[in-house]
Design a protein around this motif. Structure first.
Motif, PDB file in Angstrom:
ATOM      1  N   THR A  65     -14.708  34.713 -10.344  1.00  0.00           N
ATOM      2  CA  THR A  65     -16.127  35.031 -10.501  1.00  0.00           C
ATOM      3  C   THR A  65     -16.326  35.437 -11.969  1.00  0.00           C
ATOM      4  OG1 THR A  65     -15.756  37.323  -9.882  1.00  0.00           O
ATOM      5  CG2 THR A  65     -16.374  35.822  -8.122  1.00  0.00           C
ATOM      6  N   ALA A  66     -17.549  35.250 -12.460  1.00  0.00           N
ATOM      7  CA  ALA A  66     -17.777  35.436 -13.900  1.00  0.00           C
ATOM      8  C   ALA A  66     -17.407  36.833 -14.372  1.00  0.00           C
ATOM      9  CB  ALA A  66     -19.238  35.136 -14.228  1.00  0.00           C
ATOM     10  N   ILE A  84      -8.370  28.334 -16.297  1.00  0.00           N
ATOM     11  CA  ILE A  84      -9.353  29.227 -15.667  1.00  0.00           C
ATOM     12  C   ILE A  84     -10.604  28.415 -15.349  1.00  0.00           C
ATOM     13  CG2 ILE A  84     -11.088  30.951 -16.284  1.00  0.00           C
ATOM     14  CD1 ILE A  84      -9.010  32.680 -17.464  1.00  0.00           C
ATOM     15  N   VAL A  85     -11.154  28.611 -14.169  1.00  0.00           N
ATOM     16  CA  VAL A  85     -12.501  28.121 -13.875  1.00  0.00           C
ATOM     17  C   VAL A  85     -13.385  29.366 -13.904  1.00  0.00           C
ATOM     18  CG1 VAL A  85     -13.981  26.952 -12.207  1.00  0.00           C
ATOM     19  CG2 VAL A  85     -11.596  26.256 -12.434  1.00  0.00           C
ATOM     20  N   ALA A  86     -14.236  29.459 -14.937  1.00  0.00           N
ATOM     21  CA  ALA A  86     -14.918  30.720 -15.234  1.00  0.00           C
ATOM     22  C   ALA A  86     -16.295  30.804 -14.576  1.00  0.00           C
ATOM     23  CB  ALA A  86     -15.034  30.884 -16.746  1.00  0.00           C
ATOM     24  N   GLY A  87     -16.324  31.303 -13.367  1.00  0.00           N
ATOM     25  CA  GLY A  87     -17.590  31.566 -12.684  1.00  0.00           C
ATOM     26  C   GLY A  87     -18.424  30.308 -12.470  1.00  0.00           C
TER      27      GLY A  87
ATOM     28  N   PHE B 167     -17.024  44.498 -24.622  1.00  0.00           N
ATOM     29  CA  PHE B 167     -17.958  45.018 -23.625  1.00  0.00           C
ATOM     30  C   PHE B 167     -19.198  44.125 -23.529  1.00  0.00           C
ATOM     31  CE2 PHE B 167     -16.005  49.333 -24.702  1.00  0.00           C
ATOM     32  CZ  PHE B 167     -15.079  49.217 -23.682  1.00  0.00           C
ATOM     33  N   GLY B 168     -19.645  43.608 -24.669  1.00  0.00           N
ATOM     34  CA  GLY B 168     -20.809  42.714 -24.672  1.00  0.00           C
ATOM     35  C   GLY B 168     -20.532  41.451 -23.875  1.00  0.00           C
ATOM     36  N   ALA B 169     -19.336  40.870 -24.123  1.00  0.00           N
ATOM     37  CA  ALA B 169     -18.967  39.649 -23.388  1.00  0.00           C
ATOM     38  C   ALA B 169     -18.835  39.950 -21.903  1.00  0.00           C
ATOM     39  CB  ALA B 169     -17.650  39.095 -23.932  1.00  0.00           C
ATOM     40  N   THR B 170     -18.234  41.116 -21.580  1.00  0.00           N
ATOM     41  CA  THR B 170     -18.073  41.484 -20.172  1.00  0.00           C
ATOM     42  C   THR B 170     -19.437  41.674 -19.507  1.00  0.00           C
ATOM     43  OG1 THR B 170     -15.989  42.558 -20.694  1.00  0.00           O
ATOM     44  CG2 THR B 170     -16.976  43.146 -18.600  1.00  0.00           C
ATOM     45  N   PHE B 171     -20.360  42.324 -20.248  1.00  0.00           N
ATOM     46  CA  PHE B 171     -21.709  42.533 -19.695  1.00  0.00           C
ATOM     47  C   PHE B 171     -22.388  41.193 -19.429  1.00  0.00           C
ATOM     48  CE2 PHE B 171     -26.314  43.069 -20.479  1.00  0.00           C
ATOM     49  CZ  PHE B 171     -26.598  43.850 -19.372  1.00  0.00           C
ATOM     50  N   ALA B 172     -22.261  40.269 -20.392  1.00  0.00           N
ATOM     51  CA  ALA B 172     -22.893  38.953 -20.223  1.00  0.00           C
ATOM     52  C   ALA B 172     -22.310  38.223 -19.004  1.00  0.00           C
ATOM     53  CB  ALA B 172     -22.696  38.106 -21.477  1.00  0.00           C
ATOM     54  N   TYR B 173     -20.987  38.293 -18.874  1.00  0.00           N
ATOM     55  CA  TYR B 173     -20.355  37.640 -17.721  1.00  0.00           C
ATOM     56  C   TYR B 173     -20.748  38.338 -16.412  1.00  0.00           C
ATOM     57  CZ  TYR B 173     -17.375  34.120 -19.884  1.00  0.00           C
ATOM     58  OH  TYR B 173     -16.914  32.991 -20.512  1.00  0.00           O
ATOM     59  N   VAL B 175     -23.649  39.813 -15.853  1.00  0.00           N
ATOM     60  CA  VAL B 175     -25.000  39.318 -15.555  1.00  0.00           C
ATOM     61  C   VAL B 175     -24.894  37.934 -14.916  1.00  0.00           C
ATOM     62  CG1 VAL B 175     -27.151  38.515 -16.604  1.00  0.00           C
ATOM     63  CG2 VAL B 175     -26.145  40.667 -17.341  1.00  0.00           C
ATOM     64  N   MET B 176     -24.047  37.076 -15.526  1.00  0.00           N
ATOM     65  CA  MET B 176     -23.885  35.719 -15.001  1.00  0.00           C
ATOM     66  C   MET B 176     -23.403  35.755 -13.544  1.00  0.00           C
ATOM     67  SD  MET B 176     -21.365  32.708 -16.256  1.00  0.00           S
ATOM     68  CE  MET B 176     -22.111  32.181 -17.759  1.00  0.00           C
ATOM     69  N   SER B 177     -22.479  36.661 -13.273  1.00  0.00           N
ATOM     70  CA  SER B 177     -21.907  36.763 -11.937  1.00  0.00           C
ATOM     71  C   SER B 177     -22.976  37.186 -10.922  1.00  0.00           C
ATOM     72  CB  SER B 177     -20.772  37.791 -11.971  1.00  0.00           C
ATOM     73  OG  SER B 177     -20.141  37.853 -10.738  1.00  0.00           O
TER      74      SER B 177
END
Lengths: 143, 199
Positions: A65-66, A84-87, B167-173, B175-177
């Motif tokens: 999951t993303a 990896i399949v990213a989300g 942290f920015g990349a994690t936050f964006a991911y 949100v995507m999730s």
């Protein structure tokens, strides 16, 4: 499991002995597995990396999951994960790779629109915060 | 899925989303149902695939060693009786000791040694150098026994910037999730349930 799968799981969920299953008779331990694909929404790929890849050098691919992606990129960079399949984005990319667009590609339209909206909201929020701070400084306040 | 299953699933989805309007009995019902089902499902799976085939069946065949893990499992339950709670420490000690023995070497190799080797070996490219600088700078940030001043402070500040990017990349991911989950639910509600969307 690294030595003998049958010692850990002697039968499947329905009680069939492992040796009587088509796969069970051919796969005895990690050496018989060419690639593990872990489709996970938790930390299962970490366990695969720690116990199967690190100890027995099994190739691992994780469909994540993303929200998990940034935690697993270091494993990809170090080749502890083969892929990896990213989300949802990864699912869409995989569909494009197969030339078979489906739910993943369809979902990316909505995903992209919402990301653009969130980017606009972040910029608007920051502009508003900057204007507030500026008006406070301009008004002589220092708090 | 049958119409009954689809409608039940859709109504439970709406019950969960009703929390957006505030806590309410529909949300509470769906939440309790989820927790109860999860515990019940896990219990049945554990009984059917672990306790029954690996403890009870061998015992019926006279294989008494399988009694040992069963007894250790029962000792953990003694935590519920304050007078005998101390007995549970035997099982817990075995779980923690065995778990640590299995996990520490594996984690040390996968999370520390292999990662260190990859970081060191990656310096053949620009990206590798950036990763190495990022790792060292981030590590200096977490050294609190030395004042973050001068060159050390600069390194710690660079480390903080690297962490902000992470942290920015994690936050964006994240949100995507979450958006992906919402899209999935909306597709189900408007497609499978109401039939407005066609795949």
């Amino acid at each position: 499991m690294g030595e003998n799968l049958g010692e850990v799981f002697s039968q499947d969920y329905e009680g069939h002995p492992l040796a009587t299953l088509p796969l069970g008779s051919r796969i005895h331990n990690y050496r018989d597995i060419a690639l593990v694909i872990s489709v996970a929404d938790g930390s299962m790929p970490t366990y695969w990396v720690e116990y199967a890849q690190a100890r027995y050098d099994v190739k691992i691919v994780a469909a994540l999951t993303a929200v998990m992606v940034t935690s697993y990129i270091p494993y990809l960079e170090s080749h502890q994960l083969t892929g990896i399949v990213a989300g949802l984005r990864g699912a869409a990319e995989y569909e494009q790779l197969l030339s078979a667009p489906g739910a993943g590609s369809r979902g990316m339209d909505a995903q992209s629109a919402i990301h653009a909206l969130i980017a606009v909201l972040i910029v608007a929020g920051n502009v508003q915060a900057w204007r507030k701070r500026r008006s406070r400084i301009g008004g002589g306040g220092n708090q | 899925m049958s119409l009954l299953e689809t409608t039940t699933t859709a109504l439970l989805t709406l019950a969960i989303y009703s929390f957006l309007a505030g806590d309410n009995p529909f949300y509470k019902f769906a939440e309790h149902l989820l927790v109860g089902l999860t515990i019940g499902y896990t219990l049945v799976i554990t009984l059917k695939s672990v306790i029954w085939p690996q403890a009870i069946i061998p015992m019926t065949r006279g294989e008494m060693p399988s009694l040992v893990p069963l007894l250790l499992g029962c000792l953990i339950l003694l935590r519920l009786v304050p007078r005998w709670a101390g007995w549970s420490r035997i099982s817990l000690a075995l779980v923690v000791g065995g778990g640590a023995g299995v996990a520490i070497p594996a984690m040390l190799k996968a999370r520390v040694l292999d990662q260190m080797a990859a970081t060191a070996n990656g310096v053949t490219s620009w990206a590798g150098w950036i990763i190495l600088i990022g790792v060292l700078a981030t590590l200096t940030y977490f050294v609190f026994t030395r004042a973050h001043r001068g060159a050390w402070g600069t390194s710690a500040r660079i480390g903080r910037y690297f962490m902000m990017v992470f942290f920015g990349a994690t936050f964006a991911y994240t949100v995507m999730s979450r958006v992906a989950l919402l899209i999935g639910r909306l597709e189900f509600l408007m497609g499978d349930w109401l039939g407005i969307l066609r795949s």
